[in-house]
Motif scaffolding. Structure first.
Motif, short mmCIF file in Angstrom:
data_model
loop_
_atom_site.label_atom_id
_atom_site.label_comp_id
_atom_site.label_asym_id
_atom_site.label_seq_id
_atom_site.Cartn_x
_atom_site.Cartn_y
_atom_site.Cartn_z
N ILE A 24 -35.04 16.77 -21.95
CA ILE A 24 -35.61 17.04 -20.64
C ILE A 24 -36.71 18.09 -20.78
O ILE A 24 -36.52 19.09 -21.48
CB ILE A 24 -34.53 17.57 -19.66
N THR A 25 -37.85 17.88 -20.11
CA THR A 25 -38.92 18.87 -20.14
C THR A 25 -38.46 20.16 -19.46
O THR A 25 -37.58 20.13 -18.60
CB THR A 25 -40.19 18.33 -19.46
N PRO A 26 -39.04 21.30 -19.83
CA PRO A 26 -38.58 22.58 -19.31
C PRO A 26 -38.58 22.69 -17.78
O PRO A 26 -37.72 23.36 -17.22
CB PRO A 26 -39.56 23.59 -19.93
N GLU A 27 -39.52 22.02 -17.12
CA GLU A 27 -39.56 22.11 -15.66
C GLU A 27 -38.57 21.17 -15.00
O GLU A 27 -38.39 21.20 -13.78
CB GLU A 27 -40.98 21.88 -15.14
N GLY A 28 -37.93 20.30 -15.80
CA GLY A 28 -36.89 19.43 -15.30
C GLY A 28 -37.38 18.19 -14.56
O GLY A 28 -36.58 17.52 -13.92
N LYS A 29 -38.65 17.86 -14.68
CA LYS A 29 -39.20 16.72 -13.93
C LYS A 29 -39.33 15.44 -14.74
O LYS A 29 -39.45 14.36 -14.19
CB LYS A 29 -40.56 17.09 -13.34
N ARG A 30 -39.32 15.57 -16.08
CA ARG A 30 -39.47 14.39 -16.93
C ARG A 30 -38.42 14.41 -18.04
O ARG A 30 -37.90 15.46 -18.41
CB ARG A 30 -40.87 14.34 -17.56
N ALA A 31 -38.14 13.23 -18.56
CA ALA A 31 -37.20 13.08 -19.68
C ALA A 31 -37.81 12.16 -20.71
O ALA A 31 -38.60 11.27 -20.37
CB ALA A 31 -35.87 12.51 -19.20
N VAL A 32 -37.43 12.37 -21.96
CA VAL A 32 -37.81 11.46 -23.04
C VAL A 32 -36.52 10.92 -23.64
O VAL A 32 -35.65 11.68 -24.04
CB VAL A 32 -38.64 12.16 -24.13
N SER A 33 -36.41 9.59 -23.66
CA SER A 33 -35.25 8.95 -24.27
C SER A 33 -35.69 8.26 -25.55
O SER A 33 -36.85 7.88 -25.70
CB SER A 33 -34.61 7.94 -23.32
N ILE A 34 -34.73 8.11 -26.47
CA ILE A 34 -35.01 7.45 -27.75
C ILE A 34 -34.17 6.20 -27.87
O ILE A 34 -33.20 6.03 -27.13
CB ILE A 34 -34.77 8.39 -28.93
#
Length: 82
Positions: free
Chosen positions: A3-13
């Motif tokens: 999760i990005t530090p600001e909590g607005k985006r995520a990266v999944s693998i």
């Protein structure tokens, strides 16, 4: 998932050799990051939330720009899965 530090985006693998960038507020997929030739095993996001680093069975790490979805660099040197 990271999760990005600001909590607005995520990266999944995925074992399908990709990473996906998600908007957590809308649930929409923002981008599919392709470039690994093996399963992706791990991801981390930089503290500023602008880049991600992925690790793969293809023995590489890749640096990604999360704003553009572009691969910035491939780091080599491992002789087995990362």
């Amino acid at each position: 998932v990271a999760i990005t530090p600001e909590g607005k985006r995520a990266v999944s693998i995925s074992y399908e050799k990709t990473l996906k960038l998600w908007d957590l507020e809308t649930g929409m997929e923002l981008a599919t990051l392709t470039g690994h030739s093996g399963e992706v095993n791990a991801v981390a996001i930089t503290p500023d939330g602008k880049r991600a680093v992925s690790a793969s069975d293809d023995t590489t790490l890749k640096l990604w720009d999360l704003e553009t979805g572009m691969e910035l660099a491939t780091l080599t040197g491992h002789s087995d899965d990362v």
